[in-house]
Structure formats: C-alpha cells, structure tokens
Scaffold this active site. Sequence first.
Site, PDB file in Angstrom:
ATOM      1  N   TYR A   1       0.828  -1.218   0.000  1.00 38.99           N
ATOM      2  CA  TYR A   1       0.000   0.000   0.000  1.00 38.99           C
ATOM      3  C   TYR A   1       0.861   1.267   0.000  1.00 38.99           C
ATOM      4  O   TYR A   1       0.373   2.361   0.287  1.00 38.99           O
ATOM      5  CB  TYR A   1      -0.939   0.003   1.210  1.00 38.99           C
ATOM      6  N   SER A   2       2.126   1.100  -0.344  1.00 40.14           N
ATOM      7  CA  SER A   2       3.110   2.167  -0.167  1.00 40.14           C
ATOM      8  C   SER A   2       2.843   3.420  -1.017  1.00 40.14           C
ATOM      9  O   SER A   2       2.718   3.347  -2.245  1.00 40.14           O
ATOM     10  CB  SER A   2       4.490   1.593  -0.520  1.00 40.14           C
ATOM     11  N   ASN A   3       2.830   4.559  -0.358  1.00 42.82           N
ATOM     12  CA  ASN A   3       2.740   5.833  -1.083  1.00 42.82           C
ATOM     13  C   ASN A   3       3.966   6.039  -1.963  1.00 42.82           C
ATOM     14  O   ASN A   3       3.877   6.628  -3.042  1.00 42.82           O
ATOM     15  CB  ASN A   3       2.653   7.001  -0.093  1.00 42.82           C
TER      16      ASN A   3
ATOM     17  N   ILE B   1       5.828   3.709  -3.451  1.00 45.66           N
ATOM     18  CA  ILE B   1       5.722   2.877  -4.668  1.00 45.66           C
ATOM     19  C   ILE B   1       4.845   3.592  -5.704  1.00 45.66           C
ATOM     20  O   ILE B   1       5.213   3.711  -6.881  1.00 45.66           O
ATOM     21  CB  ILE B   1       5.146   1.482  -4.314  1.00 45.66           C
TER      22      ILE B   1
END
Length: 299
Positions: A62-64, A66
Amino acid sequence: MEAPLQQLHSPLWEEQGITLWVKREDLLHPTISGNKWRKLKYNLQQAKRLQHSTLLTFGGAYSNHIAAVAAAGEEFGFRTIGIIRGEEHLPLNPTLSFASSAGMKLHYISREAYRHKSDPVYLVQLAEQFGNPYIIPEGGTNALAVKGCTEIVTDIPIDYDYICCASGTGGTISGIIAGLEGEKQVLGFLALKGGEFLKEEIEQLIDRYNGQRYHNWQLITDYHFGGYAKVKPELLDFMRDFQKEHQLPLEPVYTGKMFFGLVDLIRQGYFPRGSRIVAVHTGGLQGNAGFKERLGIVV
Ligand SMILES: *Cc1c(COP(=O)(O)O)cnc(C)c1O
C-alpha cells in the site's frame, strides 16, 4: 506546482492565542504526492545525470512511495521496478493497480528476503538482475531526499515557531531540520513504534547531508495507535470530525495521526500562548482507497 498554506480556525487553539497553518504538500502534484515528490526530485535528476533508464525501489503493498515512483517514472521517462514485500494478491489492490498501470513492473519477495533491502550485497545482486537500475531506498529516504525536503521549509513564506510533520523513515523531518539550520522547533509525530531507533537514523541522515547536528527537534511517540498502518475507532472518529470542520482531506497512516497528536498536545497546553504552528500535510491520500477496500473504512 504549489503547496499553499491553509490557516485552520478553531476555538480550541484560538482561545490560547495559537495560530495554526497547514502546508498543503498534498497539493504539490496529483500523483507524486507530497513529501514523496520532495524526496524524489533530486534523485530523478541524479538518475538522469548518471544515464540510468530504470528506477528500482522497495515498498509494501500500500506504499505511497511505490505509487509515487511509478508515477514519476511515467512522467519523467524512466522504466520502473517495484520490489514489493510479501506475496502477490490478485486482483491488485488500488495502490499496486495504479503503479502497474503507470508501467511499474512488480516483483514480489518474501518478508524474510525483504529484510535485506539495504544490504549492499543484495543491492548488487538486484542491480545485476535488473540491468543496472538507479536504486532508491524504501520510502525514498537518502541524502538527496533530505536535500529535497529542505525545500519544504524554504517554501514557507511566513514566520512561525513550530513545524510539525509525520515521520516514518525520518527522511522528511531530516530535511526540515536541516533546512531550518537550528531555527524554530521541529516536532515529528511517529507513525510507527520504535522512536529511539529513528532518532539515531535522523541524526545520521542529517550528518550525511551536511555534517551538522541540531537540537531543536523532538519525536512525539505517543500517537502511533498500535503501530504502522494500525487504526483505532478513536482515530477514525477524530479524522471524520476534523476533515469536516476544516475541509482538509487526511489519511490514517500518517497525517491523521499527526493531527490527532497535534490537537491533543494543544489541548494539554504543550504550546506556549501565542505560538505559531505550521503542520505539514505530507500527502498520501492515495492510500485511502486501500483502506476502504481492505477494511471497509471510508476515511
Ligand atoms: C512516506 C510518508 C511519510 C513519512 O515520511 P518519512 O520521510 O519516511 O519520515 C509521512 N507522510 C506521508 C503521507 C507519507 O506518505
């Protein structure tokens, strides 16, 4: 691209003579959000200068970061590879679906293997495997990211006493501290457990950036709500009210926790009467779609 200041009004702080602004870094760019844009800026320039055609980086599902690297690659003409912690789940969640549609190649590794994400030997191996990409660490945090984040403060045209941000890897607060060169007070609200470790990390990041050591900053460790990306009803209730009252979108991983903590500190009388506070909205709103999908939580 602009990150304007928005003043927030409430009797809670105005009765104490406190003035509060939000620095809307979330508005800097539609898809390379907030502090992730600040952290990427000089890394992208460096990657171009060194003639890399591919960016490779690391993150959770869920990485911002990425999402931001995928969008930056598309906009600035790099191929992108995301090394994702954990197994593939189909259909892709909103973050990875976005990254994939921006052209990012997703490469999943076990949680065990992911722990080696900063080992030099592992990085050399990845470089060979993926054709010499420009490697950006997890969360985008390195010395060039610190340099980019100094511009958060050079971009604030008003005078103030305190500046607050949410902290994960510590890159953003390191840039803010370095940019202020010992002036004002900096508060970092931890989005995760483990403040002592992060304090050293921040000291090292600043040292690597400009060789300095500053003392006008502090980590606030009481508002992680159980750990990274953990939420509690109390946090979600606060966010709902706060967003409605101030017309300010938040997300629960970073900015929701920071504002919860900040309002709580104001309530406790932490800030002297007359204090002028700037709270940095670091962005990350793309994560809300994942919360909705995973937990049914509408933020
Ligand atoms: C990544 C992120 C942070 C944490 O920044 P660090 O530089 O890792 O401390 C804070 N807020 C948002 C919205 C983020 O996406």
